[in-house]
Scaffold this motif. Sequence first.
Motif, mmCIF file in Angstrom:
data_model
loop_
_atom_site.group_PDB
_atom_site.id
_atom_site.type_symbol
_atom_site.label_atom_id
_atom_site.label_comp_id
_atom_site.label_asym_id
_atom_site.label_seq_id
_atom_site.Cartn_x
_atom_site.Cartn_y
_atom_site.Cartn_z
ATOM 1 N N ILE A 1 0.832 -1.205 0.000
ATOM 2 C CA ILE A 1 0.000 0.000 0.000
ATOM 3 C C ILE A 1 0.866 1.254 0.000
ATOM 4 C CG2 ILE A 1 -1.672 1.318 1.378
ATOM 5 C CD1 ILE A 1 -2.799 -1.384 2.285
ATOM 6 N N ASP A 2 2.052 1.171 0.592
ATOM 7 C CA ASP A 2 2.927 2.340 0.688
ATOM 8 C C ASP A 2 3.753 2.563 -0.574
ATOM 9 O OD1 ASP A 2 2.124 2.790 3.352
ATOM 10 O OD2 ASP A 2 3.499 1.236 4.048
ATOM 11 N N ILE A 3 3.733 1.612 -1.509
ATOM 12 C CA ILE A 3 4.509 1.761 -2.736
ATOM 13 C C ILE A 3 3.718 2.609 -3.719
ATOM 14 C CG2 ILE A 3 5.607 0.531 -4.642
ATOM 15 C CD1 ILE A 3 5.864 -1.888 -2.821
ATOM 16 N N PRO A 4 4.318 3.626 -4.321
ATOM 17 C CA PRO A 4 3.590 4.490 -5.254
ATOM 18 C C PRO A 4 3.050 3.700 -6.452
ATOM 19 C CG PRO A 4 5.678 5.501 -4.616
ATOM 20 C CD PRO A 4 5.702 4.095 -4.096
ATOM 21 N N PHE A 5 2.028 4.255 -7.080
ATOM 22 C CA PHE A 5 1.394 3.592 -8.212
ATOM 23 C C PHE A 5 2.386 3.322 -9.338
ATOM 24 C CE2 PHE A 5 -2.585 4.815 -6.241
ATOM 25 C CZ PHE A 5 -3.457 3.822 -6.649
ATOM 26 N N ASP A 6 3.255 4.314 -9.631
ATOM 27 C CA ASP A 6 4.148 4.130 -10.777
ATOM 28 C C ASP A 6 5.121 2.979 -10.560
ATOM 29 O OD1 ASP A 6 5.434 5.457 -8.781
ATOM 30 O OD2 ASP A 6 6.403 6.943 -10.067
ATOM 31 N N GLU A 7 5.544 2.748 -9.304
ATOM 32 C CA GLU A 7 6.437 1.630 -9.040
ATOM 33 C C GLU A 7 5.701 0.299 -9.161
ATOM 34 O OE1 GLU A 7 8.630 1.954 -5.440
ATOM 35 O OE2 GLU A 7 9.324 4.018 -5.848
ATOM 36 N N LEU A 8 4.452 0.268 -8.741
ATOM 37 C CA LEU A 8 3.652 -0.947 -8.895
ATOM 38 C C LEU A 8 3.441 -1.256 -10.375
ATOM 39 C CD1 LEU A 8 0.945 -0.370 -6.130
ATOM 40 C CD2 LEU A 8 2.866 -1.967 -6.041
ATOM 41 N N GLU A 9 3.286 -0.221 -11.179
ATOM 42 C CA GLU A 9 3.138 -0.420 -12.621
ATOM 43 C C GLU A 9 4.434 -0.935 -13.234
ATOM 44 O OE1 GLU A 9 1.432 3.009 -14.597
ATOM 45 O OE2 GLU A 9 0.299 3.493 -12.793
ATOM 46 N N PRO B 1 -3.099 1.421 -16.800
ATOM 47 C CA PRO B 1 -3.684 1.365 -18.152
ATOM 48 C C PRO B 1 -2.727 0.881 -19.231
ATOM 49 C CG PRO B 1 -2.999 3.589 -17.665
ATOM 50 C CD PRO B 1 -2.610 2.766 -16.471
ATOM 51 N N ASN B 2 -1.657 0.180 -18.830
ATOM 52 C CA ASN B 2 -0.699 -0.302 -19.833
ATOM 53 C C ASN B 2 -1.280 -1.394 -20.720
ATOM 54 O OD1 ASN B 2 1.335 1.418 -18.857
ATOM 55 N ND2 ASN B 2 1.899 -0.040 -17.262
#
Length: 609
Positions: A355-363, A371-372
């Motif tokens: 939950i603490d990891i930013p969205f861009d890193e999860l992507e 949306p990739n």
Amino acid sequence: MTKTDTSDKLSSIADKSGHRKSLIIDNEYQSSEDESIKDKSSISTQIELSDSTPSDSQLLTEEISSSDTSASTSELRSRKKRSKKRTSSDSTVTIDGLIVDVGKREKILLKRSRQLEKKPKTDTTKYLSRFNDITFKTKSSTIFESNEFYETDFFGFYVLFWLSTGFIMLNSLVHIYFENTTPFWQWTTVKLLRKDLFKVALVDSLMFATSFLAFDLQWACKKGYVTWKRFGWWAQGTYDFFYLFFWLWIPSKYCLDFPWIAKIFLVLHSLVLIMKMHSYAFYNGYLWSVYNEGLFSEDYLEKLNNDEVKLPEGHDLEKTKKILRESIAFTKYELEYQAHATSEDAGHIFDKARIDIPFDELEEDGLITFPNNITLHNFFEFSMYPTLVYTLNFPRTERIRWSYAIGKILGIFGIIFLMITIAENSLYPVVLRCEVARTLPAHERVIQYFLILIDMIPPFFMEYILTFFLIWDEILNAIAELSRFADRDFYGPWWSCVDFSEFANQWNRVVHKFLLRHVYHSSISAFNVDKKSAAIITFLLSSLVHELAMYVIFGTLRGYLLLFQMSQIPLIIMSRSKFMRGKKVLGNAICWVGFISGPSIICTLYLVF
């Protein structure tokens, strides 16, 4: 962004958070496949009540809070810089469209809580996705090809069916060869199939190409040219409507005037493409709302922690931070679920530490794929799969079994030849009698109708059975094998049904899944109707589409098929009465009477009256 927009977004997220705050995240996903269809009707609300104690939810909130506040200012600023690099279609859109009717939600939550009370204590509760009603399985064999079927005592009946069919065809071919001098390619049925063949292929190719507008619209959303909430959903719905009627008009007598076989093929294919476009567009449209809520919550929480923004009036700082953390937790859970857990064998586990990891890193790590997924290649693959329901994660086979695929392709041409033979030698003479009967006075026509019906039932029922094997056992399996689509759940054991509701679920599982998700569940969530009303809406829509097919074939709008399909509702009610309860043989016999006589009755009605 204005203060009003920010305030609206925060209020919208707060409304949702009011239903999410009592939930906890466990270390595995829940599959709704384990629940009955009755339970699924109230699942389309995005969330599931938790039977956990309040301390559980507080524990999650505290964990999120502690990890959030422990982050250094420099780390938060670096995350902010990364988040600014992301592009989002709805990044400038207010989240007004995400505001839900709290009263309606509470009713559904009460229903769900009653269901949870009946569940075993070992059944842990989690967040529940809006689109968790269908799980794709890795099963590369249908019922008649499974080892379980070959090991049953009824396997011989399947062999007997095909041997009997082969003998009947051999008998017909022998008589045709010695008694009929007309070459095969000059048969009336074959000439109908051959007529305008290249024109039909060209029209079908153009129809397929124009379905890619669904991808173009999502690509425009991804680039930020348009937004789904403000423009996309309206544009897609309008295009679906005009798409259907345009491709209805092209093969009609008012334009190219194709033969009826070509017309029905093109209409059915256009309906398939419309369902694919609708599922692709509205599934991604839902993910846009989740994704952009998560981006907003993450970005605004970061700004609040860094004192970079002033909270709008009427919002408490600590409460807003808590709501934003819960929003981030849910949106990351939902996006990971859709990216992995919609395939039964995915084996993906959600770790709440992420939950603490930013969205861009999860992507970047592939944990979130939206949306990739919006690429031309992805949409083309979906257009090739034998399914009408879109998801981010389809099960795939490791390789193409070429011997299996070739066998299915040969089976397609073999069954088509059998169907042509039956149509030419058994059905066509009966159709000619229908044309004569159509010119008779009404009272004589009624008498002739019953005489014709007696002769129509055997060959038409044979065509009915062969159509099932042609489409659902041969064509769909061939396409699935060539596209390496692993889920072969195209039909169920409809021959053992005890009521017509069960038959509707088992005969065509591909369309059933689409209706379940995008009509039945959508009716409940969008229009707040009960299960019975949603079932009637689904049944009515299916009946209207079937009636449209009859209009294309016969060129007349009579409503016979619509009437017969809707008459199944009282039959279903009767089959579930006390009188029929437990009488499986009688229920199955009634179904078989309908299977054998129903299609012939309807077809003859259209031909004679």
